[in-house]
Design an enzyme around this catalytic site. Structure first.
Site, mmCIF file in Angstrom:
data_model
loop_
_atom_site.group_PDB
_atom_site.id
_atom_site.type_symbol
_atom_site.label_atom_id
_atom_site.label_comp_id
_atom_site.label_asym_id
_atom_site.label_seq_id
_atom_site.Cartn_x
_atom_site.Cartn_y
_atom_site.Cartn_z
ATOM 1 N N LYS A 57 118.595 -73.966 -45.192
ATOM 2 C CA LYS A 57 118.595 -75.177 -44.365
ATOM 3 C C LYS A 57 119.737 -76.144 -44.687
ATOM 4 C CE LYS A 57 114.742 -74.762 -41.814
ATOM 5 N NZ LYS A 57 114.693 -74.905 -40.351
ATOM 6 N N SER A 310 115.533 -66.237 -46.588
ATOM 7 C CA SER A 310 115.871 -67.595 -46.161
ATOM 8 C C SER A 310 115.571 -68.690 -47.175
ATOM 9 C CB SER A 310 115.148 -67.915 -44.848
ATOM 10 O OG SER A 310 113.756 -67.693 -44.987
#
Length: 325
Positions: A57, A310
Site C-alpha cells: 500500500k 501483498s
C-alpha cells in the site's frame, strides 16, 4: 478536493515509479521451489511483505500524497477508510510532508495494524465494520474533506502498479500474475502494466469466499452489495464503492477472479511459514491459496507465474493459531 476519478494509464504507472522511488522499496522477487512443484510451473513470489509498512500500500499512498501536495501545497489533513494497511501507508507518506491523517477503521482490524497507526500519530475513527468505515469516510468526502481512497483513486492504482513493473523488469518471461483483490487497486495497476508489456499473459485475482465482492460484481456486470463474513483475509473484506473506477479496469483487463475458502487461506499462511519462512497476512495468502486448494485449482502447468504477496501485517495470536492447527 479529491483526485479526478479517471482511470490511470500505463504511462501514469511509469511516472509513479519515479515519484515514489525514495519512499517505497524495490522488493525481492524470489523463486518458490515448493509452489513450483505443486503447480508444475515456475512460481516467483513478489515479496511486498518486505515493503515499508509491511504491505504494498505504500506505493499507492506515496504517489497519491505526492500528487496531492503538489496540487494543494497548503494541505494539512487527509482522510481515508482502511482495513489497516492503506491507513498505515497514508500516515507514513503524509508524515513526510507534515500532513495529518484521519483513518476510519473497522473494529475488526488486527491489533498490529491499530497499534502501528497509533504510533504514527494517525487519528483513528472506529467503525463496526469496513463498510461502515467506508460510508462515514464518503460522507466526509462529500462534505469537502481531502480523501484518498484505498483503491478507487487513479494515483493509488498507478502507484500499486509499480510492483508489476519491477516484476517484469526482473523477469520479463512471466506470463501469469496471481494477485489478491479487495477493492481492486493492486490488480488494476498490475493489469495495466501486464497488458502494456506482456502479450497474452494471464491476470488472475484471488478473493476470500467470505467476501465475494468481485465474484458477484463480475457476474452482475456492476458492483453489488454482498454479505461479508469474518475472514483471515481481513485486508480484502468489505464491499467496494458503487462507482469505483476499479470495476471497469478489472472487468476489462483481468482474466478471472478465483474465490478461496478459509481452510485454503490458513493452509497457505502455514505453508508460507513452514516452506518459505515467510509471514504473510491472510489477504496476501489468498494468492497462494488459489494454487493450493484441492477444488477449482488453477491449471498453470508449464507457466511462469508471478504471485504478489501483498502484506505481512497479522497479529501474533493469529499466527500461533495457524501454526498449531
Amino acid at each position: 478536493m479529491t483526485a479526478p476519478r479517471v482511470p490511470p494509464t500505463f504511462d501514469d504507472v511509469v511516472a509513479a515509479g519515479g515519484r515514489i522511488a525514495t519512499v517505497a522499496r524495490k522488493t525481492p522477487l524470489v523463486r518458490s521451489a515448493w509452489l513450483s512443484t505443486i503447480t508444475g510451473g515456475e512460481v516467483w513470489l513478489k515479496l511486498e511483505t518486505e515493503q515499508l509498512t509491511g504491505a504494498f500500500k505504500i506505493r499507492g499512498a506515496a504517489n497519491a500524497i505526492a500528487r496531492l501536495k503538489a496540487a494543494q501545497p497548503s494541505i494539512t489533513t487527509v482522510m481515508t477508510a482502511s482495513a489497516g494497511n492503506h491507513g498505515l501507508a497514508l500516515a507514513t507518506a503524509a508524515g513526510r510532508f507534515g500532513i495529518r491523517v484521519r483513518v476510519h477503521l473497522p473494529k475488526t482490524a488486527p491489533e498490529a495494524k491499530r497499534r502501528a497507526l497509533q504510533d504514527l500519530g494517525a487519528d483513528i475513527v472506529e467503525a463496526a465494520t469496513y463498510d461502515e468505515a467506508e460510508t462515514r469516510a464518503q460522507a466526509e468526502r462529500q462534505a469537502g474533506a481531502a480523501f484518498v481512497s484505498a483503491y478507487s483513486d487513479p494515483d493509488v492504482i498507478a502507484g500499486a502498479g509499480t510492483a508489476a513493473l519491477e516484476m517484469l523488469a526482473e523477469r520479463p518471461d512471466l506470463d501469469t500474475f496471481v494477485v489478491p483483490v479487495g477493492g481492486g487497486g493492486l490488480i488494476s495497476g498490475t493489469a495495466l502494466v501486464v497488458r502494456a508489456r506482456t502479450q497474452g499473459a494471464l491476470v488472475i485475482g484471488t478473493e476470500a469466499d467470505a467476501s465475494p465482492v468481485w465474484t458477484h460484481a463480475l457476474a452482475a456486470g456492476r458492483p453489488v452489495t454482498v454479505e461479508v463474513r469474518e475472514t483471515l483475509a481481513d485486508g480484502l473484506a468489505g464491499n467496494m464503492e458503487p462507482d469505483s473506477i476499479t470495476f471497469e479496469l478489472v472487468r476489462d483487463l483481468v482474466d478471472r477472479v478465483v474465490g478461496v475458502d478459509e481452510t485454503a487461506i490458513a493452509s497457505a499462511m502455514r505453508g508460507l511459514m513452514i516452506k518459505e519462512r515467510r509471514v504473510a497476512e491472510g489477504a496476501a495468502a489468498t494468492a497462494v491459496a488459489a494454487l493450493l486448494q484441492p477444488f477449482d485449482r488453477l491449471d498453470l502447468t508449464g507457466r511462469r507465474i508471478g504471485v504478489i504477496l501483498s502484506g505481512r501485517n497479522v497479529d501474533a495470536a493469529v499466527l500461533d493459531r495457524i501454526s498449531s492447527a
